[in-house]
Enzyme design. Structure first.
Site, short mmCIF file in Angstrom:
data_model
loop_
_atom_site.label_atom_id
_atom_site.label_comp_id
_atom_site.label_asym_id
_atom_site.label_seq_id
_atom_site.Cartn_x
_atom_site.Cartn_y
_atom_site.Cartn_z
N GLU A 348 0.14 -1.35 -26.69
CA GLU A 348 0.94 -1.64 -25.48
C GLU A 348 1.24 -3.13 -25.34
OE1 GLU A 348 2.37 0.78 -24.39
OE2 GLU A 348 1.03 2.35 -25.10
N HIS A 428 8.54 7.31 -31.63
CA HIS A 428 7.14 7.53 -32.04
C HIS A 428 7.06 8.22 -33.39
CE1 HIS A 428 6.66 7.10 -27.62
NE2 HIS A 428 5.64 6.38 -28.02
#
Ligand code: NAG
Ligand code: NAG
Ligand code: ZN
Length: 633
Positions: A348, A428
């Site tokens: 993140e 992803h």
């Protein structure tokens, strides 16, 4: 005249000694002020600050910038005594001239307060005063890390004092303490004192903290490598330090929550949830590792601001995210444990890094790159303090495989080759392409994670753009590998593995001219600057020299073109190796790649190099005019 280089912010109070803050004025960012006269650049730093004759600047640290300049960190002294808190950083060029970039703090008007800096009490007397004030005299023989340093210090009303800066550590008392004192060397008065143990070291655990989850096991913080570094004030532990700040969202999505998470150090942080012992502490620890890794490995910070980590975000949220300003972590439910693992925290923060670097957009190929970079930063985070596993989120996925580096397709959705990529693919999954590239770099080509991520970060910060695709991102990787002094060949191969053809970046390699000295190179066993030299048709013996005040430098000469398919499968052919001086015969009309390196653990920053050649006698060819000009003048 020279004052245009700095902005002086004069303290509001009318006082004897004044603190002045110099703000950085980078010449390139200042319109109108970037024309510096020669006279200014000739000034030495002492003149620049207009220091009186009793004062000077002492060099305390020097670092080389990537642009070939040096940053000198200097401390102001008064009659030879260093001044507390008065340091300036000044940039100079290769010839020792000021570039106009300076920042820091210095003090003026000391003479009026303090005609003499000579102490009237001894260091031992000062230590006794300190011990008495803390009731620690009985521990005198058990103190460790006793430090007594003489400084000039600005006390109340910014009056200058001659002081001893006294510090000692006691592990004998109920809780370990590091005490610090500022003691006037003339009156023996304590001007200030505090407990200096802001961050608990592993050896002296002053907090109770556990982490991890049912799958990965319980982590006990305070034991290597799990040293927690909270800010401790009294008996409260704050989940904040120079790298990160943690906010506990308490299962809400309330964006107005902004208090730093804190707990009573001796009691611990009570936030066990969904099989995890303390997501807040884990996130704090891993976020701190990311910050330390950036400082130690890459010499920078991940973000321009301190990293904000929000934990216990929402209710049962099976996700974690970067929102443009902060990172947030859910507590998971059935698929995940709370998502505060090392690699997910690194991931993140990685999105923040990318946003502030290339700004890769989150769809198409650039989206896949963006996701891959974050996954890679997650691996680096694991590796930095412990060991990485080449899997994403393995510690927090309750069952089955999440994402993999070796075999991206194993999750059933990711792709590991450009041919399998579709434009509408979720980032992803398209991230599998560069995840696989990273796997090949590390596992098959033996590049260290530190070096590989250094290259990818340089590529992200310098070469990648908002919409870079797999191919041109690869080109950036090759250039970046060169910039940081690494051999591009293994990177070319790793890209080849997923179907990315590396661009010809050979023109990016600095060409050396004959008999010109190039200096200020950085060389180690991992940083290996590479140059290229085009030998003329009449070259007889080519001589490559390297010199360093620190020791011997290895020279490796190679020929071939590494962008060429044939050669890309083999390393460039080594034609000669040696130390400091290498001669090579009959090497006319070739592109020679010259690499400088060291063996062992050292890094030299003072290496200079040059290349020359002798002319073939009796040369004949259809370029006789150039030959004569070069060889017979
Ligand atoms: C949140 O807290 C930080 C420091 O504690 C403060 O600097 C910042 O201004 C606060 N932000 C808001 C929106 O209140
Ligand atoms: C380079 O310098 C060496 C000696 O300093 C000299 O003999 C040689 O001719 C020079 N070569 C060129 C191409 O200038
Ligand atoms: Zn992501």
């Amino acid at each position: 005249m020279h004052k245009i280089l700095f902005v002086f912010v004069v303290g509001a109070r009318k006082i004897n000694a004044k603190h002045r803050a110099m703000e950085t004025m980078r010449k390139r960012s200042l319109n109108g002020l970037n024309k510096r006269t020669t006279a200014e650049t000739e000034l030495n730093p002492t003149d620049l600050l207009n220091l009186p004759k009793d004062e000077s600047l002492q060099n305390v640290y020097q670092s080389n910038s990537a642009v070939g300049t040096k940053i000198e960190k200097m401390r102001q002294t008064y009659k030879g005594t260093p001044i507390f808190d008065a340091v300036v950083a000044i940039e100079i060029d290769k010839n020792g001239k000021l570039t106009g970039d300076a920042s820091g703090m210095f003090v003026e008007g000391i003479q009026e307060d303090l005609p003499s800096a000579e102490p009237l009490i001894t260091e031992e007397e000062a230590l006794q005063i300190a011990l008495k004030s803390e009731n620690d005299v009985k521990f005198r023989r058990k103190l460790t890390n006793v430090k007594t340093e003489h400084y000039i210090y600005l006390g109340d009303k910014e009056r200058a004092h001659s002081i001893y800066y006294v510090r000692y550590f006691i592990s004998e008392s109920k809780t370990p303490r590091r005490q610090a004192f500022i003691i006037d060397t003339k009156s023996g008065q304590i001007l200030r004192k505090w407990n200096d143990l802001q961050t608990a070291s592993c050896g002296a655990r002053t907090y109770k903290a556990y982490g991890g989850n049912e799958k990965m096991g319980k982590i006990k913080y305070g034991e290597t490598p799990y040293c927690l570094e909270p800010t401790i004030v009294g008996n409260m532990c704050f989940l904040e330090n120079e790298f990160v700040r943690v906010i506990d969202m308490e299962s809400t999505r309330d964006d107005s929550k902004n208090d730093t998470a804190k707990f009573e150090c001796s009691k611990g942080y009570d936030d066990e949830v969904n099989g995890a012992y303390s997501p807040a502490i884990d996130a704090f620890f891993y976020g701190t590792q990311v910050g330390k890794m950036f400082r130690e490995w890459f010499g920078s910070t991940p973000l321009r601001e301190k990293v904000i980590i929000r934990v216990h975000y929402g209710s049962n949220m099976e996700n974690a995210f970067w929102d443009g300003e902060t990172t947030s972590f859910g507590d998971g439910q059935s698929t995940f444990y709370p998502l505060t693992s090392a690699d997910v925290v690194g991931h993140e923060i990685g999105h923040g890094v990318t946003e502030q670097a290339s700004g890769l957009v989150y769809h198409g190929e650039s989206g896949g790159l963006n996701e891959a970079f974050s996954d890679i930063l997650g691996e680096a985070t694991e590796k930095y303090f412990k060991n990485n596993d080449m899997k994403v989120g393995d510690d927090i996925k309750k069952e089955g495989i999440f994402r993999d580096f070796r075999d991206p397709e194993i999750d059933g959705s990711s792709v590991g080759h450009v041919e399998d990529f579709h434009d509408s693919m979720d980032p992803h999954y398209s991230s599998g392409v560069y995840r696989r590239v990273f796997f090949v770099m590390i596992i098959q080509k033996g590049i260290s994670i530190k070096q590989a991520v250094k290259v990818l970060l340089q590529a992200n910060r310098v070469y990648w753009r908002e919409r870079s695709g797999f191919e041109d991102a690869g080109c950036g990787v090759i250039k970046a590998s060169y910039d940081v002094g690494q051999n591009p060949t293994p990177y070319v191969r790793a890209l080849d593995d997923v179907g990315v053809t590396a661009c010809d970046a050979s023109h990016h390699i600095r060409a050396v001219e004959t008999n010109v000295t190039y200096s200020d190179l950085t060389v180690s066993n991992e940083v290996k600057p590479l140059f290229r030299f085009n030998s003329p048709n009449w070259a007889d013996v080519v001589t490559v020299r390297a010199a360093s005040g620190s020791g011997d430098v290895k020279i490796t000469l190679r020929v071939g073109t590494w962008q060429d398919d044939e050669v890309a499968r083999e390393d460039l052919k080594i034609i000669e190796e040696g130390y400091n001086l290498v001669n090579i015969d009959r090497i006319a009309n070739e592109v020679i790649y010259i690499e400088f390196s060291l063996e062992g653990e050292n890094e030299y920053n003072d290496v200079s190099i040059s290349v020359g050649y002798t002319c073939l006698e009796g040369y004949s060819g259809n370029d006789m005019q150039e030959y004569r000009l070069d060889c017979q003048s």
